[in-house]
Scaffold this motif. Structure first.
Motif, PDB file in Angstrom:
ATOM      1  N   SER A 190       0.812  -1.213   0.000  1.00 48.72           N
ATOM      2  CA  SER A 190       0.000   0.000   0.000  1.00 48.72           C
ATOM      3  C   SER A 190       0.846   1.264   0.000  1.00 48.72           C
ATOM      4  CB  SER A 190      -0.894   0.014   1.243  1.00 48.72           C
ATOM      5  OG  SER A 190      -0.088   0.076   2.420  1.00 48.72           O
ATOM      6  N   TRP A 225      -0.504  -3.634  -6.117  1.00 49.70           N
ATOM      7  CA  TRP A 225      -1.035  -2.434  -5.463  1.00 49.70           C
ATOM      8  C   TRP A 225      -2.495  -2.287  -5.873  1.00 49.70           C
ATOM      9  CZ3 TRP A 225      -2.963   1.847  -8.149  1.00 49.70           C
ATOM     10  CH2 TRP A 225      -3.282   2.968  -7.373  1.00 49.70           C
ATOM     11  N   GLU A 272      -5.891  -0.024  -6.081  1.00 51.26           N
ATOM     12  CA  GLU A 272      -6.437   1.335  -6.064  1.00 51.26           C
ATOM     13  C   GLU A 272      -7.735   1.310  -5.263  1.00 51.26           C
ATOM     14  OE1 GLU A 272      -7.276   4.864  -9.297  1.00 51.26           O
ATOM     15  OE2 GLU A 272      -7.858   2.824  -9.812  1.00 51.26           O
ATOM     16  N   THR A 273      -7.633   1.641  -3.984  1.00 46.96           N
ATOM     17  CA  THR A 273      -8.797   1.510  -3.109  1.00 46.96           C
ATOM     18  C   THR A 273      -9.753   2.688  -3.219  1.00 46.96           C
ATOM     19  OG1 THR A 273      -7.518   2.458  -1.292  1.00 46.96           O
ATOM     20  CG2 THR A 273      -7.594   0.069  -1.455  1.00 46.96           C
ATOM     21  N   GLY A 274      -9.210   3.907  -3.267  1.00 48.37           N
ATOM     22  CA  GLY A 274     -10.104   5.065  -3.310  1.00 48.37           C
ATOM     23  C   GLY A 274     -10.929   5.120  -2.047  1.00 48.37           C
ATOM     24  N   PRO A 323      -8.563  10.496  -3.623  1.00 49.32           N
ATOM     25  CA  PRO A 323      -7.254  10.464  -4.275  1.00 49.32           C
ATOM     26  C   PRO A 323      -6.152  10.988  -3.362  1.00 49.32           C
ATOM     27  CG  PRO A 323      -8.527  12.336  -5.051  1.00 49.32           C
ATOM     28  CD  PRO A 323      -9.449  11.525  -4.193  1.00 49.32           C
ATOM     29  N   ASP A 373      -2.348   6.040  -0.400  1.00 50.11           N
ATOM     30  CA  ASP A 373      -1.921   4.734  -0.916  1.00 50.11           C
ATOM     31  C   ASP A 373      -1.542   4.814  -2.392  1.00 50.11           C
ATOM     32  OD1 ASP A 373      -2.485   3.835   1.574  1.00 50.11           O
ATOM     33  OD2 ASP A 373      -4.253   2.684   1.039  1.00 50.11           O
ATOM     34  N   LEU A 374      -0.650   5.721  -2.718  1.00 49.38           N
ATOM     35  CA  LEU A 374      -0.258   5.925  -4.107  1.00 49.38           C
ATOM     36  C   LEU A 374       0.693   4.839  -4.597  1.00 49.38           C
ATOM     37  CD1 LEU A 374       0.478   9.774  -4.102  1.00 49.38           C
ATOM     38  CD2 LEU A 374      -1.600   8.618  -4.872  1.00 49.38           C
ATOM     39  N   VAL A 375       0.504   4.419  -5.837  1.00 47.54           N
ATOM     40  CA  VAL A 375       1.437   3.459  -6.420  1.00 47.54           C
ATOM     41  C   VAL A 375       2.822   4.078  -6.520  1.00 47.54           C
ATOM     42  CG1 VAL A 375       0.973   4.115  -8.824  1.00 47.54           C
ATOM     43  CG2 VAL A 375       1.754   1.787  -8.285  1.00 47.54           C
ATOM     44  N   GLU A 393      -0.800  -3.002 -11.022  1.00 42.97           N
ATOM     45  CA  GLU A 393      -1.782  -2.069 -10.475  1.00 42.97           C
ATOM     46  C   GLU A 393      -3.180  -2.658 -10.629  1.00 42.97           C
ATOM     47  OE1 GLU A 393      -1.292   1.974 -11.781  1.00 42.97           O
ATOM     48  OE2 GLU A 393       0.861   1.669 -12.150  1.00 42.97           O
ATOM     49  N   THR A 444      -7.019  -2.262 -10.296  1.00 43.95           N
ATOM     50  CA  THR A 444      -8.052  -1.222 -10.215  1.00 43.95           C
ATOM     51  C   THR A 444      -9.446  -1.813 -10.066  1.00 43.95           C
ATOM     52  OG1 THR A 444      -8.219  -1.153 -12.629  1.00 43.95           O
ATOM     53  CG2 THR A 444      -6.676   0.371 -11.594  1.00 43.95           C
TER      54      THR A 444
END
Length: 206
Positions: free
Chosen positions: A27, A52, A54-56, A61, A64-66, A80, A82
């Motif tokens: 994460s 990783w 992308e939970t949002g 935004p 937890d940035l890639v 990634e 999504t």
């Protein structure tokens, strides 16, 4: 490989035995990064695929940035994901508790990428008496079915055990991000549950 961790009054042991095609869910936080580095220290560990999600969700935004995972690992071959499974009350009658949704999503990754093991850094939340200002839900502990290929070596560890592993193996977590209030670009607030939990963890190691 056997790892022992924690203060003298609460020593615990974990065993990590990576075999076959393995992956780790990251994460950008300290827990998953320490787990990734421990895997790398195991002799003859297979190539580690990094995932990783992308939970949002409610955080929006910036969390937890890639890019954080890329910076921590110095790798850019990260998968990634999504297609995080829905987990809101509006999804009824398919609504599930968040921990079950995470397990189902992990299982989906295992199947899609033909993994033998997918590791994640899930661990125990602090007892609520240490953080009475936070909701009771934070004391709930996760469980992972034995039949799954998803493994959480830290599942019976508190934050201070994981931080101790980081200290023992000289794992620098200064670039990790775990704050629930500030997005990655703004650092750490020092007041949210995650920030307070890290401070609490270090205090237990004194």
């Amino acid at each position: 490989m056997r790892f022992e961790c924690g203060p003298e009054w609460d020593r615990r042991v974990i065993n990590i035995e990576p075999k076959g095609r393995i992956g780790v869910l990251m994460s950008g936080g300290a827990d998953s990064y320490i787990l990734y580095q421990l895997l790398r220290k195991i002799p003859d560990c297979p190539h580690i695929h990094i995932f990783w999600i992308e939970t949002g969700g409610t955080t929006g935004p910036g969390w937890d940035l890639v890019e954080t995972v890329q910076k921590l690992t110095r790798r850019y071959d990260i998968h990634e994901i999504t297609e995080f499974l829905h987990h809101t009350i509006n999804d009824t009658p398919d609504y599930l508790p968040f921990d079950q949704v995470v397990i189902k999503t992990n299982d989906w990754i295992v199947e899609k990428y033909s993994l033998d093991i997918l590791y994640n850094g899930t661990n125990m939340n602090p007892p609520t008496e240490f953080f009475p200002e936070f909701p009771f839900e934070y004391e709930q502990h996760w469980s992972i079915p034995e039949y799954t290929k998803v493994k959480a070596p830290f599942l019976h560890l508190y934050k201070y055990h994981i931080l101790d592993l980081g200290k023992q193996y000289n794992i620098d977590i200064s670039e990790a991000h775990s704050c629930n209030t500030f997005p990655t670009a703004e650092g750490h607030c020092g007041e949210c549950r995650s920030c307070r939990e890290k401070v609490w963890g270090y205090e237990q190691l004194k």
